[in-house]
Motif scaffolding. Structure first.
Motif, PDB file in Angstrom:
ATOM      1  N   GLU A 216       0.835  -1.199   0.000  1.00  0.00           N
ATOM      2  CA  GLU A 216       0.000   0.000   0.000  1.00  0.00           C
ATOM      3  C   GLU A 216       0.869   1.248   0.000  1.00  0.00           C
ATOM      4  O   GLU A 216       2.005   1.229   0.473  1.00  0.00           O
ATOM      5  CB  GLU A 216      -0.920   0.019   1.227  1.00  0.00           C
ATOM      6  CG  GLU A 216      -1.958  -1.082   1.240  1.00  0.00           C
ATOM      7  CD  GLU A 216      -2.944  -0.934   2.389  1.00  0.00           C
ATOM      8  OE1 GLU A 216      -2.740  -0.034   3.232  1.00  0.00           O
ATOM      9  OE2 GLU A 216      -3.919  -1.709   2.440  1.00  0.00           O
ATOM     10  N   ASN A 217       0.306   2.315  -0.527  1.00  0.00           N
ATOM     11  CA  ASN A 217       0.953   3.628  -0.482  1.00  0.00           C
ATOM     12  C   ASN A 217      -0.067   4.651  -0.015  1.00  0.00           C
ATOM     13  O   ASN A 217      -1.062   4.891  -0.687  1.00  0.00           O
ATOM     14  CB  ASN A 217       1.515   4.009  -1.849  1.00  0.00           C
ATOM     15  CG  ASN A 217       2.129   5.396  -1.877  1.00  0.00           C
ATOM     16  OD1 ASN A 217       1.769   6.235  -2.697  1.00  0.00           O
ATOM     17  ND2 ASN A 217       3.053   5.662  -0.978  1.00  0.00           N
ATOM     18  N   GLU A 218       0.169   5.196   1.168  1.00  0.00           N
ATOM     19  CA  GLU A 218      -0.723   6.187   1.771  1.00  0.00           C
ATOM     20  C   GLU A 218      -2.165   5.699   1.779  1.00  0.00           C
ATOM     21  O   GLU A 218      -3.091   6.429   1.423  1.00  0.00           O
ATOM     22  CB  GLU A 218      -0.590   7.526   1.047  1.00  0.00           C
ATOM     23  CG  GLU A 218       0.806   8.115   1.154  1.00  0.00           C
ATOM     24  CD  GLU A 218       0.940   9.459   0.457  1.00  0.00           C
ATOM     25  OE1 GLU A 218       0.131   9.750  -0.453  1.00  0.00           O
ATOM     26  OE2 GLU A 218       1.841  10.228   0.838  1.00  0.00           O
ATOM     27  N   GLY A 219      -2.349   4.444   2.162  1.00  0.00           N
ATOM     28  CA  GLY A 219      -3.679   3.864   2.308  1.00  0.00           C
ATOM     29  C   GLY A 219      -4.274   3.293   1.038  1.00  0.00           C
ATOM     30  O   GLY A 219      -5.327   2.642   1.082  1.00  0.00           O
ATOM     31  N   LYS A 220      -3.615   3.493  -0.103  1.00  0.00           N
ATOM     32  CA  LYS A 220      -4.133   2.974  -1.371  1.00  0.00           C
ATOM     33  C   LYS A 220      -3.473   1.641  -1.683  1.00  0.00           C
ATOM     34  O   LYS A 220      -2.255   1.514  -1.659  1.00  0.00           O
ATOM     35  CB  LYS A 220      -3.859   3.963  -2.497  1.00  0.00           C
ATOM     36  CG  LYS A 220      -4.375   3.503  -3.858  1.00  0.00           C
ATOM     37  CD  LYS A 220      -4.051   4.518  -4.941  1.00  0.00           C
ATOM     38  CE  LYS A 220      -4.529   4.043  -6.301  1.00  0.00           C
ATOM     39  NZ  LYS A 220      -4.200   5.015  -7.383  1.00  0.00           N
ATOM     40  N   ASN A 221      -4.296   0.628  -1.986  1.00  0.00           N
ATOM     41  CA  ASN A 221      -3.761  -0.688  -2.305  1.00  0.00           C
ATOM     42  C   ASN A 221      -3.135  -0.694  -3.695  1.00  0.00           C
ATOM     43  O   ASN A 221      -3.762  -0.323  -4.680  1.00  0.00           O
ATOM     44  CB  ASN A 221      -4.858  -1.753  -2.219  1.00  0.00           C
ATOM     45  CG  ASN A 221      -4.298  -3.147  -2.409  1.00  0.00           C
ATOM     46  OD1 ASN A 221      -4.232  -3.659  -3.512  1.00  0.00           O
ATOM     47  ND2 ASN A 221      -3.884  -3.748  -1.299  1.00  0.00           N
ATOM     48  N   ILE A 270       8.910   5.341   3.887  1.00  0.00           N
ATOM     49  CA  ILE A 270       8.044   4.865   4.968  1.00  0.00           C
ATOM     50  C   ILE A 270       6.556   4.945   4.620  1.00  0.00           C
ATOM     51  O   ILE A 270       5.729   4.364   5.324  1.00  0.00           O
ATOM     52  CB  ILE A 270       8.318   5.627   6.282  1.00  0.00           C
ATOM     53  CG1 ILE A 270       8.076   7.130   6.105  1.00  0.00           C
ATOM     54  CG2 ILE A 270       9.739   5.369   6.753  1.00  0.00           C
ATOM     55  CD1 ILE A 270       8.192   7.899   7.409  1.00  0.00           C
ATOM     56  N   ASP A 271       6.209   5.644   3.539  1.00  0.00           N
ATOM     57  CA  ASP A 271       4.808   5.676   3.101  1.00  0.00           C
ATOM     58  C   ASP A 271       4.448   4.480   2.227  1.00  0.00           C
ATOM     59  O   ASP A 271       3.283   4.293   1.880  1.00  0.00           O
ATOM     60  CB  ASP A 271       4.515   6.971   2.327  1.00  0.00           C
ATOM     61  CG  ASP A 271       4.582   8.197   3.219  1.00  0.00           C
ATOM     62  OD1 ASP A 271       4.254   8.073   4.408  1.00  0.00           O
ATOM     63  OD2 ASP A 271       4.977   9.269   2.724  1.00  0.00           O
ATOM     64  N   TRP A 272       5.458   3.679   1.869  1.00  0.00           N
ATOM     65  CA  TRP A 272       5.223   2.465   1.083  1.00  0.00           C
ATOM     66  C   TRP A 272       5.318   1.273   2.029  1.00  0.00           C
ATOM     67  O   TRP A 272       6.406   0.944   2.507  1.00  0.00           O
ATOM     68  CB  TRP A 272       6.235   2.343  -0.045  1.00  0.00           C
ATOM     69  CG  TRP A 272       5.927   3.264  -1.187  1.00  0.00           C
ATOM     70  CD1 TRP A 272       6.305   4.558  -1.325  1.00  0.00           C
ATOM     71  CD2 TRP A 272       5.149   2.947  -2.345  1.00  0.00           C
ATOM     72  NE1 TRP A 272       5.817   5.080  -2.498  1.00  0.00           N
ATOM     73  CE2 TRP A 272       5.102   4.106  -3.147  1.00  0.00           C
ATOM     74  CE3 TRP A 272       4.500   1.793  -2.788  1.00  0.00           C
ATOM     75  CZ2 TRP A 272       4.425   4.155  -4.361  1.00  0.00           C
ATOM     76  CZ3 TRP A 272       3.827   1.835  -4.007  1.00  0.00           C
ATOM     77  CH2 TRP A 272       3.797   3.001  -4.774  1.00  0.00           C
ATOM     78  N   THR A 273       4.178   0.649   2.313  1.00  0.00           N
ATOM     79  CA  THR A 273       4.134  -0.436   3.288  1.00  0.00           C
ATOM     80  C   THR A 273       3.889  -1.775   2.600  1.00  0.00           C
ATOM     81  O   THR A 273       3.234  -1.854   1.564  1.00  0.00           O
ATOM     82  CB  THR A 273       3.035  -0.193   4.331  1.00  0.00           C
ATOM     83  OG1 THR A 273       1.754  -0.124   3.669  1.00  0.00           O
ATOM     84  CG2 THR A 273       3.284   1.113   5.080  1.00  0.00           C
ATOM     85  N   ILE A 274       4.446  -2.827   3.208  1.00  0.00           N
ATOM     86  CA  ILE A 274       4.268  -4.177   2.695  1.00  0.00           C
ATOM     87  C   ILE A 274       3.869  -5.085   3.852  1.00  0.00           C
ATOM     88  O   ILE A 274       4.407  -4.977   4.951  1.00  0.00           O
ATOM     89  CB  ILE A 274       5.546  -4.689   2.006  1.00  0.00           C
ATOM     90  CG1 ILE A 274       5.350  -6.138   1.506  1.00  0.00           C
ATOM     91  CG2 ILE A 274       6.778  -4.572   2.902  1.00  0.00           C
ATOM     92  CD1 ILE A 274       6.476  -6.629   0.609  1.00  0.00           C
TER      93      ILE A 274
END
Length: 280
Positions: A216-221, A270-274
């Protein structure tokens, strides 16, 4: 004999900037051994400069001097510093966040601010936009050659007083582990996370298992698929994604003979989560 001097920058090789730094170092000591880490850091990308150091540093002998010049604040009041790590390597850099990953992974036991009245290329005091040549390369060459000791760099300051970039730790929720995408394997388009192999294995995963990966990036899948966990890229068909352990013992995702980054439009920070979920 002296120590190796290793350069990295965001200068690229299309003009004479890197050559000028080499020239300064060579004028200090013609016999100095000089190497490149990379000069293809994206312009002004301090985060990537920080990560490329930690990707490389511990494979070099103790005493190696690294000069890292990604310096969007050149000529301002930001400090020029030299850090000595717990592994006895030296990092010469603007104090702008470049020491972030080194400090987390290796630790900094001493930090000095460069005395630019002494450790500066002669007759360059009116130049404010090329500290890579005038201060960092010059100081690095003198330190690597043994012309000056670490104590001659300048005043010692609190080793924790350097600028830190924001980071996140990976977290576990039952059979799922969450992390961030720290960097890209640029040439091959895979993504490298901050999730360590040990943390992942503690979920009970084994080679050959299928795991659920969400990015996700800033809540967007951006990506949500079942992916095979394999030892090597050949464990999946060409064009298929795979979860694997990268060369830094971290979890990574690639496409066999393709670019995961390009295919799915992934970036870093850090805005790119896995998230990696293992079925029980």
């Amino acid at each position: 004999m002296g120590n190796a001097l290793v350069f990295q920058s965001d200068f690229g090789l299309l003009d004479g900037a890197v050559s000028a730094m080499y020239g300064v170092a060579c004028s200090v000591n013609h016999d100095l051994k000089m190497y490149d880490l990379t000069h293809d850091i994206p312009q002004y990308n301090i985060w990537e400069a920080s990560y490329r150091l930690v990707q490389t540093m511990n494979y070099w002998p103790e005493g190696t001097v690294f000069v890292s010049v990604v310096d969007p604040g050149v000529g301002s009041d930001r400090r020029s510093v030299v850090a000595r790590t717990n592994s006895n390597h030296y990092i010469i850099t603007p104090d702008n966040g470049t020491l972030t990953h080194i400090s987390k992974n290796d630790g900094i036991n001493q930090l000095r601010v460069i005395d630019e009245e002494i450790n500066r290329l002669p007759n360059s005091s009116e130049s404010y936009t090329f500290h890579g040549r005038d201060i960092f390369a010059y100081t690095g060459a003198r330190l690597a050659s043994g012309i000056i000791d670490f104590e001659n760099i300048g005043p010692e300051v609190d080793p924790n007083s350097y600028i830190k970039l924001p980071t996140k730790e990976c977290t576990r929720e039952n059979n799922k582990i969450n992390g961030t995408i720290d960097i890209l394997d640029i040439r091959y388009g895979s993504i490298w996370s901050n999730i360590g192999r040990t943390e992942f294995i503690n979920l009970g995963a084994k080679y050959g298992d299928t795991v659920e990966i969400s990015i996700e990036n800033e809540g967007k899948n951006i990506f949500h698929k079942l992916v095979k966990y394999g030892k090597s890229f050949a464990d999946v068909n060409i064009g298929e994604p795979i979860l694997y352990v990268n060369s830094l013992d971290q979890m990574a995702v690639a496409v066999n003979q393709g670019s995961f980054t390009n295919e799915y439009g992934i970036s870093t920070g850090i805005d790119w989560t896995i998230s990696i979920k293992v079925s029980n």
